[in-house]
Design a protein around this motif. Structure first.
Motif, PDB file in Angstrom:
ATOM      1  N   UNK A   1     -12.656  69.738  51.347  1.00  0.00           N
ATOM      2  CA  UNK A   1     -12.546  69.528  52.787  1.00  0.00           C
ATOM      3  C   UNK A   1     -11.089  69.403  53.202  1.00  0.00           C
ATOM      4  N   UNK A   2     -10.300  68.696  52.405  1.00  0.00           N
ATOM      5  CA  UNK A   2      -8.872  68.574  52.713  1.00  0.00           C
ATOM      6  C   UNK A   2      -8.165  69.921  52.601  1.00  0.00           C
ATOM      7  N   UNK A   3      -8.588  70.718  51.606  1.00  0.00           N
ATOM      8  CA  UNK A   3      -7.995  72.057  51.460  1.00  0.00           C
ATOM      9  C   UNK A   3      -8.344  72.925  52.673  1.00  0.00           C
ATOM     10  N   UNK A   4      -9.588  72.798  53.142  1.00  0.00           N
ATOM     11  CA  UNK A   4     -10.013  73.569  54.314  1.00  0.00           C
ATOM     12  C   UNK A   4      -9.244  73.133  55.557  1.00  0.00           C
ATOM     13  N   UNK A   5      -9.064  71.817  55.706  1.00  0.00           N
ATOM     14  CA  UNK A   5      -8.305  71.313  56.859  1.00  0.00           C
ATOM     15  C   UNK A   5      -6.875  71.837  56.814  1.00  0.00           C
ATOM     16  N   UNK A   6      -6.276  71.817  55.628  1.00  0.00           N
ATOM     17  CA  UNK A   6      -4.906  72.328  55.466  1.00  0.00           C
ATOM     18  C   UNK A   6      -4.847  73.820  55.806  1.00  0.00           C
ATOM     19  N   UNK A   7      -5.850  74.567  55.350  1.00  0.00           N
ATOM     20  CA  UNK A   7      -5.898  76.011  55.604  1.00  0.00           C
ATOM     21  C   UNK A   7      -5.940  76.312  57.098  1.00  0.00           C
ATOM     22  N   UNK A   8      -6.569  75.421  57.862  1.00  0.00           N
ATOM     23  CA  UNK A   8      -6.715  75.641  59.299  1.00  0.00           C
ATOM     24  C   UNK A   8      -5.544  75.092  60.112  1.00  0.00           C
ATOM     25  N   UNK A   9      -4.539  74.550  59.411  1.00  0.00           N
ATOM     26  CA  UNK A   9      -3.385  73.994  60.120  1.00  0.00           C
ATOM     27  C   UNK A   9      -2.047  74.416  59.511  1.00  0.00           C
ATOM     28  N   UNK A  10      -2.062  75.253  58.473  1.00  0.00           N
ATOM     29  CA  UNK A  10      -0.802  75.584  57.811  1.00  0.00           C
ATOM     30  C   UNK A  10      -0.044  76.677  58.568  1.00  0.00           C
ATOM     31  N   UNK A  11       1.103  77.061  57.986  1.00  0.00           N
ATOM     32  CA  UNK A  11       1.983  78.029  58.629  1.00  0.00           C
ATOM     33  C   UNK A  11       1.316  79.390  58.784  1.00  0.00           C
ATOM     34  N   UNK A  12       0.567  79.806  57.758  1.00  0.00           N
ATOM     35  CA  UNK A  12      -0.096  81.116  57.818  1.00  0.00           C
ATOM     36  C   UNK A  12      -1.084  81.161  58.978  1.00  0.00           C
ATOM     37  N   UNK A  13      -1.826  80.077  59.120  1.00  0.00           N
ATOM     38  CA  UNK A  13      -2.823  80.042  60.199  1.00  0.00           C
ATOM     39  C   UNK A  13      -2.140  80.148  61.561  1.00  0.00           C
ATOM     40  N   UNK A  14      -1.082  79.372  61.748  1.00  0.00           N
ATOM     41  CA  UNK A  14      -0.400  79.374  63.044  1.00  0.00           C
ATOM     42  C   UNK A  14       0.288  80.714  63.316  1.00  0.00           C
TER      43      UNK A  14
END
Length: 287
Positions: free
Chosen positions: A172-185
């Motif tokens: 879940x923490x990895x998913x949250x990070x994936x949805x807020x990291x530099x690549x996502x933005x």
């Protein structure tokens, strides 16, 4: 006696010019009405272009909100909303009526929809039907491609918490990070940039269309007013010409005709000074 034939020719000429002017006035009126309608159509096209561009932007924001809420809460309702948003955009599910208006913010825990559904139509196809230029559609297609790429990131984030029961919290923490990291933005920004370019291009094009339609309507309005004034002047001139031709009013000419038709040839016909060579003056009233 020479006055009568030349006066008739002059009167008939005025009558022909007046009739032509009237036809021009009618034609100008219909062209002017059509020009006013074109202003409305240009404004409608401008409004639709803005709404469709905003719908693409809003659908991307809605997808982000749904996936982030799902990852944070694990509530399957948000995953279903995510999937439905994609299905509507891709033309798999029916599009709600007035979908460009506030919609998903009004869908609460009871899952009651604020408006009924309508046609099944992909967003890009709806944009093509609106009449965008090739360059504008390319910008929208670019934004749609980037949005689909972002959706794939979001789908991977959802799978992390669905297939990782043994390491649920870590996933879940990895998913949250994936949805807020530099690549996502960056991917998110790649969606908004072509949308911003599209809005700039359509704003310029549709504004030009509206201004052109308004200018055309102004020109046709001026022409219509010109023909209206000319028609009024022609009718007044025609009235004066007819009175000069008859030597009196229509009622006066009719009285003379009635008197002569009744066999009264002895009673003198009153003729105004200067009207000796008119219809009444020569004893003949032209019809």
């Amino acid at each position: 006696m020479k006055f009568l034939p030349s006066s008739l020719s002059h009167h008939n000429l005025l009558l022909g010019i007046s009739l032509t002017g009237f036809l021009c006035l009618v034609a100008t009126f219909f062209i002017y009405v059509d020009a006013e309608k074109n202003i409305g159509q240009a404004n409608i096209s401008r409004h639709q272009a803005i709404l469709l561009a905003d719908e693409l932007r809003q659908s991307s924001d809605d997808l982000t909100r749904m996936v982030r809420t799902y990852v944070a809460t694990g509530d399957l309702r948000y995953k279903r909303n995510f999937e439905e948003i994609l299905a509507i955009r891709n033309g798999i599910s029916a599009r709600p009526s007035e979908y460009h208006n506030i919609y998903w913010d009004l869908v609460l825990t009871d899952d009651v929809r604020p408006r009924p559904t309508g046609e099944v139509l992909p967003l890009l196809e709806k944009m093509r039907q609106t009449g965008f230029s090739v360059i504008e559609l390319e910008k929208l297609a670019e934004a749609k491609t980037q949005s689909d790429a972002l959706a794939r990131i979001e789908e991977r984030a959802m799978k992390l918490i669905e297939f990782g029961a043994d390491n649920y919290e870590a996933n879940r923490q990895s998913a949250i990070t994936m949805l807020h990291d530099e690549i996502y933005h960056r991917t998110k920004a790649a969606i908004m940039l072509p949308i911003a370019d599209f809005i700039t291009m359509t704003d310029k094009r549709t504004r030009f269309d509206v201004e052109t339609a308004e200018h055309h309507a102004q020109v046709m309005r001026a022409i219509f007013l010109f023909f209206s004034a000319m028609q009024g002047a022609l009718l007044f001139t025609l009235y004066r010409s007819r009175r000069r031709l008859l030597g009196t009013s229509v009622d006066g000419a009719y009285a003379v005709i009635k008197r002569i038709g009744g066999g009264d040839l002895a009673t003198p016909i009153p003729v105004a000074k200067g009207a000796e060579d008119t219809g009444v003056g020569v004893g003949v009233v032209p019809i």
